[in-house]
Design a protein around this motif. Structure first.
Motif, short mmCIF file in Angstrom:
data_model
loop_
_atom_site.label_atom_id
_atom_site.label_comp_id
_atom_site.label_asym_id
_atom_site.label_seq_id
_atom_site.Cartn_x
_atom_site.Cartn_y
_atom_site.Cartn_z
N LEU A 87 0.87 -1.19 0.10
CA LEU A 87 -0.16 0.67 0.16
C LEU A 87 0.50 0.96 0.27
O LEU A 87 1.05 2.15 -1.22
N GLU A 88 1.94 1.28 0.23
CA GLU A 88 2.91 2.43 0.86
C GLU A 88 3.06 2.67 -0.77
O GLU A 88 3.60 3.19 -0.79
N GLY A 89 3.79 1.28 -1.95
CA GLY A 89 4.44 1.84 -3.00
C GLY A 89 3.08 2.13 -3.40
O GLY A 89 4.30 3.50 -4.13
N TYR A 90 2.20 2.11 -3.49
CA TYR A 90 1.00 3.15 -4.31
C TYR A 90 0.94 4.10 -3.64
O TYR A 90 1.39 5.05 -4.83
N LEU A 91 1.53 4.37 -2.53
CA LEU A 91 1.05 5.52 -2.36
C LEU A 91 1.78 6.56 -2.65
O LEU A 91 1.62 7.10 -3.07
N GLN A 92 3.14 5.92 -2.55
CA GLN A 92 4.42 6.91 -3.05
C GLN A 92 4.33 7.04 -4.80
O GLN A 92 4.41 8.16 -5.18
N GLN A 93 3.67 6.71 -5.62
CA GLN A 93 3.33 6.91 -6.15
C GLN A 93 2.33 7.45 -7.36
O GLN A 93 2.10 7.38 -8.68
N CYS A 94 0.89 7.37 -6.59
CA CYS A 94 -0.05 7.84 -7.04
C CYS A 94 -0.66 8.96 -8.01
O CYS A 94 -1.21 9.22 -8.37
N GLY A 95 0.30 9.88 -7.16
CA GLY A 95 0.25 11.15 -8.04
C GLY A 95 0.66 12.30 -7.36
O GLY A 95 0.11 13.32 -7.46
N LEU A 96 -0.39 11.83 -6.18
CA LEU A 96 0.31 13.14 -4.58
C LEU A 96 1.84 13.47 -4.75
O LEU A 96 2.87 13.12 -4.83
N GLU A 97 1.64 14.88 -4.47
CA GLU A 97 2.22 15.63 -4.16
C GLU A 97 3.65 15.33 -2.77
O GLU A 97 3.47 14.64 -2.24
N GLU A 109 4.51 13.68 2.68
CA GLU A 109 5.07 14.14 3.81
C GLU A 109 4.63 15.10 5.13
O GLU A 109 4.92 14.73 6.18
N LEU A 110 4.53 16.28 4.23
CA LEU A 110 3.60 17.36 5.62
C LEU A 110 2.31 16.38 5.74
O LEU A 110 1.78 16.02 7.37
N VAL A 111 1.40 15.27 5.24
CA VAL A 111 0.31 14.98 5.59
C VAL A 111 0.99 13.46 7.12
O VAL A 111 0.38 13.54 7.99
N ALA A 126 -6.19 22.41 3.36
CA ALA A 126 -7.42 21.77 2.62
C ALA A 126 -6.56 19.91 3.15
O ALA A 126 -7.90 19.01 3.99
N ALA A 127 -5.50 19.27 2.91
CA ALA A 127 -5.37 17.91 3.70
C ALA A 127 -5.28 17.56 4.47
O ALA A 127 -5.47 16.75 4.96
N LEU A 128 -4.51 19.03 5.19
CA LEU A 128 -4.52 19.17 6.68
C LEU A 128 -5.57 19.03 7.41
O LEU A 128 -5.32 18.17 8.17
N GLU A 163 -8.21 11.30 -6.13
CA GLU A 163 -6.91 12.47 -5.30
C GLU A 163 -8.07 11.82 -3.95
O GLU A 163 -6.60 11.58 -3.01
N LEU A 164 -8.58 11.95 -3.96
CA LEU A 164 -9.55 12.61 -2.51
C LEU A 164 -9.13 10.57 -1.80
O LEU A 164 -9.60 11.18 -1.42
N VAL A 165 -9.41 9.72 -2.58
CA VAL A 165 -9.15 8.60 -2.45
C VAL A 165 -7.81 7.84 -1.64
O VAL A 165 -7.54 7.83 -0.82
N ASP A 166 -6.62 8.74 -2.60
CA ASP A 166 -5.95 8.44 -2.11
C ASP A 166 -5.37 9.21 -1.04
O ASP A 166 -4.53 8.70 -0.57
N LEU A 167 -5.75 10.13 -0.72
CA LEU A 167 -5.38 11.24 0.66
C LEU A 167 -5.25 10.73 1.08
O LEU A 167 -5.23 10.19 2.65
#
Length: 158
Positions: free
Chosen positions: A21-31, A36-38, A87-89, A119-123
């Protein structure tokens, strides 16, 4: 403080699912900076020293400023965060504290205005994942390897 157990050693299949899951999240397109802030903000709320150490170090290495990291706990009062980051925070805080917040409509609407549905699902998955990592680290008393040189500690990749 000593680690209670080694999660990847005790449950390798479950641990590998989290790593995947972490690997997916790192390449999902979120900055990366947003990721890292989240992770840092959720870890601040949860009081996870292991994850705070890891994610502030990673954020700095990727060019994040010390000032933004120091002000992250007070992001609402600082002009240093973009509308998308804000918004993400807000969504991070709402979901990390979901038992208290109930994920309010205002936070959802703010996130919806800044993020596509995907992106909202990924976030949301990112927020859920860091909260799981926090619970593993806190629950099993994991200590970041550089915090206790020479001691036996477990580590995790996230």
């Amino acid at each position: 403080m000593e680690a209670r157990l080694d999660p990847p050693g005790a449950a390798p299949e479950a641990y590998q699912a989290m790593v995947k899951l972490e690997g997916y999240l790192q390449q999902c397109g979120l900055e990366y900076s947003l990721i890292e802030l989240v992770k840092t903000r959720a870890s601040q709320i949860n009081g996870c020293a292991f994850c705070l150490h890891m994610h502030t170090t990673d954020a700095r290495a990727a060019g994040e400023s010390e000032l933004r990291l120091h002000l992250l706990a007070a992001w609402r009062e600082s002009p240093l965060y973009s509308p998308r980051e804000r918004a993400a925070l807000a969504w991070t805080e709402a979901l990390t504290l979901v038992a208290d917040t109930g994920a309010p409509d205002r936070d959802y609407e703010a996130a919806k205005a800044q993020f596509s549905d995907r992106e909202l699902v990924d976030l949301t998955l990112l927020i859920g994942a860091i909260n799981t990592w926090n619970r593993l680290a806190i629950g099993f008393r994991l200590i970041h390897p550089t915090e206790s040189a020479g001691s036996a500690t477990a580590s995790h990749d996230h």
